[in-house]
Scaffold this motif. Structure first.
Motif, short mmCIF file in Angstrom:
data_model
loop_
_atom_site.label_atom_id
_atom_site.label_comp_id
_atom_site.label_asym_id
_atom_site.label_seq_id
_atom_site.Cartn_x
_atom_site.Cartn_y
_atom_site.Cartn_z
N PRO A 89 21.25 52.32 28.61
CA PRO A 89 21.70 53.64 28.15
C PRO A 89 20.55 54.61 27.95
O PRO A 89 19.42 54.22 27.70
CB PRO A 89 22.41 53.35 26.83
CG PRO A 89 21.93 52.02 26.39
CD PRO A 89 21.50 51.28 27.62
N TYR A 91 19.53 58.50 26.02
CA TYR A 91 19.88 59.28 24.84
C TYR A 91 19.44 60.72 25.02
O TYR A 91 18.41 60.99 25.65
CB TYR A 91 19.22 58.67 23.60
CG TYR A 91 19.76 57.30 23.29
CD1 TYR A 91 20.81 57.14 22.39
CD2 TYR A 91 19.27 56.18 23.95
CE1 TYR A 91 21.34 55.88 22.14
CE2 TYR A 91 19.79 54.92 23.70
CZ TYR A 91 20.82 54.78 22.80
OH TYR A 91 21.36 53.55 22.56
N GLN A 95 21.71 61.31 20.70
CA GLN A 95 23.07 60.83 21.00
C GLN A 95 23.07 60.03 22.30
O GLN A 95 22.47 60.44 23.29
CB GLN A 95 24.04 62.01 21.12
CG GLN A 95 24.17 62.84 19.86
CD GLN A 95 24.76 62.03 18.72
OE1 GLN A 95 25.77 61.36 18.89
NE2 GLN A 95 24.12 62.08 17.56
N ARG A 96 23.79 58.92 22.29
CA ARG A 96 23.89 58.08 23.47
C ARG A 96 24.71 58.79 24.55
O ARG A 96 25.79 59.30 24.29
CB ARG A 96 24.57 56.76 23.12
CG ARG A 96 24.62 55.77 24.25
CD ARG A 96 25.27 54.46 23.76
NE ARG A 96 25.21 53.44 24.75
CZ ARG A 96 26.08 53.32 25.76
NH1 ARG A 96 27.07 54.16 25.88
NH2 ARG A 96 25.95 52.35 26.64
N GLU A 98 27.21 58.74 27.29
CA GLU A 98 28.29 57.81 27.59
C GLU A 98 28.55 57.65 29.08
O GLU A 98 28.92 56.58 29.53
CB GLU A 98 29.59 58.27 26.91
CG GLU A 98 29.51 58.29 25.38
CD GLU A 98 29.31 56.91 24.80
OE1 GLU A 98 29.86 55.94 25.34
OE2 GLU A 98 28.56 56.81 23.80
N ALA A 99 28.38 58.71 29.85
CA ALA A 99 28.66 58.67 31.28
C ALA A 99 27.86 59.75 31.99
O ALA A 99 27.51 60.77 31.38
CB ALA A 99 30.15 58.88 31.54
N ASP A 120 24.28 52.29 33.15
CA ASP A 120 24.55 51.44 31.99
C ASP A 120 25.70 50.46 32.23
O ASP A 120 26.60 50.31 31.42
CB ASP A 120 24.83 52.31 30.76
CG ASP A 120 24.87 51.51 29.47
OD1 ASP A 120 24.25 50.42 29.41
OD2 ASP A 120 25.54 51.97 28.51
#
Length: 152
Positions: A89, A91, A95-96, A98-99, A120
């Motif tokens: 992943p 950041y 914030q991670r 997501e897609a 990921d």
């Protein structure tokens, strides 16, 4: 056949006739994979990759003139690409992410582009279409989703 891009990426090109007539998703995927494996083994992309290698060295105005003359719409119905992304992943501002969904431009009367980007542990697809040439893009997206679900 890969060609190093100026931004450090790689690209290659291969013209493929897709076996789309089979009604079975897994059989269609296996047939497509067999066609690609055979073409890659035969170095079918080498001429296109050579052209891309030469074109990459041209000054932008000359490359633009060459691209307009080649008229890719005469040799292709769609453009598809896959890009390997990071396996872990990322950041952004703590914030991670997501897609990550890719966008491949549409060019020269090629009304559809498909792009796949791995990130990921997932595969994210981007579809882009000229609405006049591909008015049913949502149906294609739904069909792809159903096919992936059926094969998993």
């Amino acid at each position: 056949g890969e060609v190093a891009g100026s931004a450090g990426g790689h690209f290659s090109a291969l013209r493929v006739r897709l076996p789309v007539r089979s009604g079975d998703d897994l059989a269609r995927l296996q047939a497509t994979r067999a066609v690609l494996d055979r073409l890659k083994a035969d170095s079918a992309w080498s001429g296109v990759s050579g052209l891309l290698r030469v074109a990459e060295q041209l000054p932008p105005p000359l490359f633009g003139a060459l691209a307009r003359r080649l008229r890719i719409g005469r040799i292709a119905n769609l453009i598809a690409t896959n890009v390997p992304g990071p396996a872990e992943p990322r950041y952004l501002c703590g914030q991670r992410v997501e897609a990550v969904y890719p966008i491949m431009p549409i060019v020269d009367n090629v009304g559809l582009s498909l792009a796949a980007y791995s990130y990921d542990g997932g595969l994210h697809l981007g579809l882009n279409a000229d609405a006049d040439l591909v008015p049913d893009l949502q149906i294609l997206a739904e069909g792809m989703s159903e096919a992936f679900q059926a094969m998993s």
